[in-house]
Design an enzyme around this catalytic site. Structure first.
Site, PDB file in Angstrom:
ATOM      1  N   TYR A  34       0.862  -1.193   0.000  1.00 55.41           N
ATOM      2  CA  TYR A  34       0.000   0.000   0.000  1.00 55.41           C
ATOM      3  C   TYR A  34       0.890   1.232   0.000  1.00 55.41           C
ATOM      4  O   TYR A  34       1.779   1.361   0.842  1.00 55.41           O
ATOM      5  CB  TYR A  34      -0.876  -0.023   1.262  1.00 55.41           C
ATOM      6  CG  TYR A  34      -1.764   1.192   1.411  1.00 55.41           C
ATOM      7  CD1 TYR A  34      -2.813   1.421   0.527  1.00 55.41           C
ATOM      8  CD2 TYR A  34      -1.565   2.110   2.447  1.00 55.41           C
ATOM      9  CE1 TYR A  34      -3.642   2.541   0.669  1.00 55.41           C
ATOM     10  CE2 TYR A  34      -2.389   3.223   2.592  1.00 55.41           C
ATOM     11  CZ  TYR A  34      -3.420   3.433   1.698  1.00 55.41           C
ATOM     12  OH  TYR A  34      -4.234   4.528   1.833  1.00 55.41           O
ATOM     13  N   ASP A  69       9.339   3.759   0.050  1.00 56.21           N
ATOM     14  CA  ASP A  69       8.204   4.304   0.778  1.00 56.21           C
ATOM     15  C   ASP A  69       8.471   4.036   2.258  1.00 56.21           C
ATOM     16  O   ASP A  69       8.326   2.913   2.742  1.00 56.21           O
ATOM     17  CB  ASP A  69       6.907   3.626   0.308  1.00 56.21           C
ATOM     18  CG  ASP A  69       5.684   4.139   1.063  1.00 56.21           C
ATOM     19  OD1 ASP A  69       5.864   4.801   2.110  1.00 56.21           O
ATOM     20  OD2 ASP A  69       4.557   3.872   0.612  1.00 56.21           O
ATOM     21  N   LYS A  71       3.455  10.049   8.499  1.00 57.74           N
ATOM     22  CA  LYS A  71       3.238   9.579   9.882  1.00 57.74           C
ATOM     23  C   LYS A  71       4.094  10.302  10.938  1.00 57.74           C
ATOM     24  O   LYS A  71       3.804  11.427  11.268  1.00 57.74           O
ATOM     25  CB  LYS A  71       3.475   8.072   9.949  1.00 57.74           C
ATOM     26  CG  LYS A  71       2.756   7.280   8.832  1.00 57.74           C
ATOM     27  CD  LYS A  71       1.497   6.646   9.238  1.00 57.74           C
ATOM     28  CE  LYS A  71       1.003   5.652   8.215  1.00 57.74           C
ATOM     29  NZ  LYS A  71      -0.434   5.502   8.184  1.00 57.74           N
TER      30      LYS A  71
HETATM   31  C1  LIG Z   1       3.469   2.649   3.398  1.00 57.69           C
HETATM   32  C2  LIG Z   1       2.462   3.723   3.247  1.00 57.69           C
HETATM   33  N1  LIG Z   1       2.549   4.580   2.228  1.00 57.69           N
HETATM   34  C3  LIG Z   1       1.671   5.575   2.065  1.00 57.69           C
HETATM   35  C4  LIG Z   1       0.639   5.747   2.944  1.00 57.69           C
HETATM   36  C5  LIG Z   1      -0.355   6.858   2.737  1.00 57.69           C
HETATM   37  O1  LIG Z   1      -0.229   7.796   3.764  1.00 57.69           O
HETATM   38  P1  LIG Z   1      -1.468   8.767   4.113  1.00 57.69           P
HETATM   39  O2  LIG Z   1      -2.503   7.931   4.783  1.00 57.69           O
HETATM   40  O3  LIG Z   1      -0.860   9.803   5.019  1.00 57.69           O
HETATM   41  O4  LIG Z   1      -1.918   9.332   2.812  1.00 57.69           O
HETATM   42  C6  LIG Z   1       0.493   4.876   4.026  1.00 57.69           C
HETATM   43  C7  LIG Z   1      -0.620   5.030   4.988  1.00 57.69           C
HETATM   44  O5  LIG Z   1      -0.890   4.217   5.818  1.00 57.69           O
HETATM   45  C8  LIG Z   1       1.433   3.838   4.186  1.00 57.69           C
HETATM   46  O6  LIG Z   1       1.334   2.973   5.196  1.00 57.69           O
END
Ligand SMILES: Cc1ncc(COP(=O)(O)O)c(C=O)c1O
Length: 446
Positions: free
Chosen positions: A154, A256, A283
């Site tokens: 994700y 990521d 986060k």
């Molecule tokens: C690995 C990863 N990338 C991107 C995101 C997207 O972040 P946001 O919810 O702040 O848009 C998340 C959210 O949980 C994530 O866990």
């Protein structure tokens, strides 16, 4: 539905009547009652009124230990005094301006100082925007359009990455050369033309896929710890293999680290000793405020620089780098000393080890995954190293545990993943493991 799950749901309903009432009211004005599907669960979610340290309090007067910390965000727990103080001070001066403000420089300096591969950084308001910009930068830099991502990963909610996030196995094709599967309606079918899907942690299969598409690939995006599938740490050879392959083929490697940044002071790249070209953050870097950031090589980030004529990549955002988020982020990062990371590692290992011991004792068909402060229960006897092995999880068993833990006074993710913060005490971690034991017992294990 099993009797055990039914019983946990009934117990949950009886203790959360005010949440049910609010949920019914909320559903009149918001589809499903909220704006964030990741915190919706059947029969209805709890409505939280306060967070303090390691605890969450809800409208029914329930007190629960928070093992989720807003999906790994609150690494110092709720309302850490340093964060509250910094935000209060900023509040007195104003929350957002149509001009840059000094704290954003301190914040950027902290990121550049900590993260080995980051020469320059830009701030956004979500991890979604961070991965969107990392991918856009790679496309602009290379002049290519395709990306490669892992099955079961994700990276936020934008179109380009909403492919093969949790695909049904029946339509996902060959495990070693997965088909791209669109996650939900509303995404143009053409998006799959610009993506190739790779199996996580299998460098040989990835190499075949990447080489076959090398001339079209702008970026390989990968999470050094796969969150979606239960905090599966990457095999070090997987990340270093992706690094050498992408360098050889002129493809940008994007990490990521929206979650994985929390595993060490310099993030997962410091932990693994593998440096990407661009990194997406989110986060913890915003101290609980909405946040994201992307940063990396000087020459890639230069695409965003408007100093010498129009930037090659346009980038605006009303709240990007706002001083309120910067204040919370600076205060949080400031607390995250090497000693704090040692403590987080120790507590994470403590929970994982205690869970493993419990599971072995009662011979439950569960495994434990995770790294550093991150942990997850996997409701399968198959070792979980990628999406296909993750997909062997018994979902109803996971749901029973999730509901059972809420009834026991512990909040984990709906897949029973969690994370420790600096303020969790060992007694609370013991309590969590004991609660897992009681739910197992109620569901016929142990
Ligand atoms: C690995 C990863 N990338 C991107 C995101 C997207 O972040 P946001 O919810 O702040 O848009 C998340 C959210 O949980 C994530 O866990």
């Amino acid at each position: 539905m099993t009797n055990a799950l039914q019983a946990e749901i009934e117990r949950y309903k009886s203790r959360n009547q005010e949440s049910l009432r609010l949920h019914e009211r909320a559903a009149q004005v918001m589809p499903g009652g909220d704006s964030r599907n990741s915190i919706w669960w059947p029969p209805f979610p709890t409505y939280v009124t306060r967070g303090e340290g390691s605890k969450l309090y809800d409208v029914d007067g329930n007190e629960r230990v928070d093992m989720l910390n807003n999906m790994t965000t609150l690494i110092l727990g709720h309302r850490h005094p340093s964060v509250v103080k910094a935000m209060r001070e900023q509040l007195d001066d104003g929350v957002s301006f149509p001009a840059p403000s000094p704290p954003v420089i301190d914040w950027a300096e902290m990121m550049v100082d900590r993260v080995p591969s980051v020469d320059k950084v830009r701030f956004v308001n979500s991890g979604t925007e961070a991965t969107l910009n990392a991918i856009r930068a790679a496309r602009a830099f290379t002049g290519r359009e395709m990306i490669a991502k892992c099955e079961g990963a994700y990276h936020g909610t934008h179109d380009a990455v909403s492919i093969s996030v949790q695909p049904p196995i029946e339509s996902a094709g060959d495990a070693l050369n997965p088909d791209p599967v669109i996650g939900f309606e509303g995404i143009p079918s053409r998006v799959v033309d610009d993506i190739v899907i790779m199996p996580y942690n299998d460098i040989e299969a990835c190499e075949r896929i990447i080489r076959a598409n090398a001339e079209q690939l702008a970026a390989v995006i990968v999470e050094p710890v796969n969150g979606q599938s239960g905090f599966i740490p990457a095999d070090p050879a997987f990340l270093s293999g992706l690094r050498s392959l992408t360098s050889e083929l002129g493809i940008l490697l994007v990490f990521d680290e929206v979650i994985a940044f929390r595993i060490s002071r310099g993030g997962a790249q410091e932990y693994y000793g593998v440096l990407p070209d661009v990194t997406a953050f989110g986060k913890i870097i915003g101290g609980g405020m909405p946040v994201g950031a992307f940063g990396g090589r000087e020459d890639v980030m230069a695409l965003y620089d408007p100093s010498n004529g129009p930037p090659r990549v346009q980038h605006a955002g009303t709240f990007n780098g706002n001083p309120m988020t910067a204040a919370a982020g600076i205060a949080t990062l400031g607390e995250l000393t090497p000693a704090a990371y040692r403590e987080l590692d120790e507590k994470g290992e403590y929970v994982r080890e205690r869970l493993r011991k419990l599971i072995a004792e009662v011979e439950a068909p569960i495994r434990v995954s995770g790294i550093s402060s991150l942990f997850s229960l996997q409701f399968t006897t198959t070792p979980v190293t990628d999406y296909r092995s993750y997909a062997t999880n018994d979902k109803e068993f996971a749901q029973t545990m999730f509901m059972g833990l809420l009834n026991e006074g512990y909040v984990a993710s709906s897949r029973c993943a969690g994370n420790v913060s600096t303020v969790h005490e060992h007694g609370e971690l013991d309590g969590f493991v004991d609660a897992v034991g009681r739910v197992l017992e109620r569901s016929g294990h142990g």
